[in-house]
Motif scaffolding. Structure first.
Motif, PDB file in Angstrom:
ATOM      1  N   THR A  18      -2.680   2.155 -10.652  1.00 22.96           N
ATOM      2  CA  THR A  18      -2.350   1.211  -9.585  1.00 22.96           C
ATOM      3  C   THR A  18      -1.893  -0.062 -10.254  1.00 22.96           C
ATOM      4  N   ASP A  19      -1.060  -0.801  -9.604  1.00 26.51           N
ATOM      5  CA  ASP A  19      -0.542  -2.013 -10.232  1.00 26.51           C
ATOM      6  C   ASP A  19      -1.689  -2.951 -10.560  1.00 26.51           C
ATOM      7  N   SER A  40       0.961  -6.143  -5.879  1.00 26.95           N
ATOM      8  CA  SER A  40      -0.042  -5.632  -6.810  1.00 26.95           C
ATOM      9  C   SER A  40      -1.465  -5.833  -6.303  1.00 26.95           C
ATOM     10  N   LYS A  80       2.063   4.124  -3.177  1.00 26.38           N
ATOM     11  CA  LYS A  80       1.642   4.112  -4.578  1.00 26.38           C
ATOM     12  C   LYS A  80       0.851   5.357  -4.963  1.00 26.38           C
TER      13      LYS A  80
END
Length: 415
Positions: A83-84, A212, A219
């Motif tokens: 994940t960001d 983010s 995502k």
């Protein structure tokens, strides 16, 4: 050489078997067992022990984290992180950060039942959605497709909080900044001095709208690969799903006021200059928003409506999220929402929702004191728009009017 090859084959087969077991376990156990300290399914609220009785120890890894670690070890380098990474303030963190962990305000749990009127309001809104999605007279693109048919890029507005089992579909210009703040607080994705941020209003707008900071459905492909769509459907089945909407025409007025009556360089270059060239007889509009405002140039509300109705607009790119229809953002005929909030009843709906989610002891919905766009202003705003254009605009947004129970604006359409 043969032994080494056999060992690699054994590892691959074993890994595939373990992933299959994880998927089966996910379906059997369900999301409500991932975080035993925060039940997901609705039920009677049970008071938690007072804060002083809770040992402030480090949390054990969640089952979801184990899945992340397991799946990600098979991703090829450069295919994307799980994940960001969220921006974190590390300036004052120390090894004793856990000792400064702020206990949740357990005393604020509401034990009284939600008013019958509010429960009935939600039942009516959910029932209306179901009826409109089944009604052949309500037609719009993508209505009858399945969830699997929705492109991944159209799932970017569904924010997931695995900690509490929540999915929020955000709609710009419908208090989405404050709801995003709440999702950040609940997911504990932002640290302040080493501890999770607990004050929604302390989160800046830049962070609120930083992608983010939010784990969205689009995502999932980076994190879960070919298992992404399966896990989406598991969470849709087990998590509480909500969205907030408002009168579609009032939302358009709000979007225009915010993006074109205020200085916004990005929206000026991407959209305002196009409107000025096409509809305002400005073949060479000012190069920057500051130059345009200095000489009093910006697209009018009528120009904005012309832009929305122009077939060339969608040929060039999909509608921007600030004026894209809700049915295109949140897919209400493919996702069965558990809670439908209206901005017109925002305070009551927000309190009801947080109690239903059983997080009213964790966070409060921030009260907004900004100058909100009012429904009573519609007649004035549309006075410069030709009646035929108003009727075309209604057809463009009619699905949102009907899906979410907003009356047809006859006073504007029949002048």
């Amino acid at each position: 050489m043969g032994t080494s090859r056999m060992f690699r084959i054994f590892v691959v087969l074993g890994s595939a078997f373990m992933i299959l077991l994880i998927i089966i376990y996910w379906d059997d156990v369900g999301a409500s067992h991932l975080y035993l300290h925060t039940p997901v399914s609705p039920g009677p609220k049970i008071p938690h022990p007072p804060p002083q009785q809770r040992p402030q120890t480090s949390r054990s890894p969640s089952f979801l984290s184990d899945i992340d670690a397991f799946v990600n070890q098979f991703l090829e380098p450069g295919t994307g992180e799980p994940t960001d990474p969220a921006p974190v303030d590390t300036s004052n963190q120390s090894e004793k950060a856990e000792e400064r962990y702020i206990p949740r305000q357990e005393w604020k749990i509401h034990l009284s039942p939600v008013a019958a009127e509010l429960r009935e309001r939600q039942e009516q809104r959910r029932r209306l959605l179901q009826e409109m999605c089944a009604n052949d007279s309500v037609v719009f693109p993508g209505k009858n497709r399945s969830f699997d048919d929705i492109p991944n890029k159209e799932l970017d507005h569904l924010i997931v909080d695995d900690r509490h089992g929540i999915i929020y579909c955000y709609v710009p210009k419908v208090a989405c900044s404050n709801w995003k703040r709440i999702m950040i607080v609940l997911s504990e994705s932002l640290l302040q001095d080493g501890v999770p941020q607990r004050d929604p209003l302390a989160i800046s707008r830049d962070l609120v709208h930083n992608s983010s900071m939010h784990f969205t459905f689009n995502k999932f492909w980076k994190r879960y690969g070919k298992f992404a769509r399966h896990l989406m459907k598991v969470k849709l089945k087990k998590y509480t799903k909500f969205l907030f909407v408002r009168d579609p025409f009032v939302r358009l007025i709000s979007a225009y006021r915010n993006k074109f009556e205020l200085r916004n360089e990005d929206f000026y270059r991407r959209f305002a200059q196009v409107m000025l060239r096409r509809y305002a007889k400005q073949p060479t509009p000012p190069a920057s928003v500051d130059e345009a405002f200095a000489v009093g140039i910006h697209p009018s509300f009528s120009h904005f409506i012309q832009y929305l109705l122009d077939p060339q607009t969608e040929k060039e790119m999909p509608f921007n999220e600030h004026w894209r229809q809700v049915y295109r953002l949140c897919h209400p005929c493919q996702i069965q929402y558990d809670f439908v909030g209206h901005l017109e009843t925002a305070e009551e709906d927000a309190e009801h929702l947080l109690r239903q989610l059983r997080v009213d002891n964790v966070v409060e919905f921030p009260t907004s004191h900004r100058n909100l766009t009012a429904s009573s202003w519609e007649a004035d705003w549309f006075s410069t728009v030709p009646v035929e254009a108003r009727r075309e605009l209604y057809k463009l947004y009619e699905p949102d009017f009907r899906l979410f129970g907003y009356d047809r604006p006859d006073s504007i359409l029949n002048e």
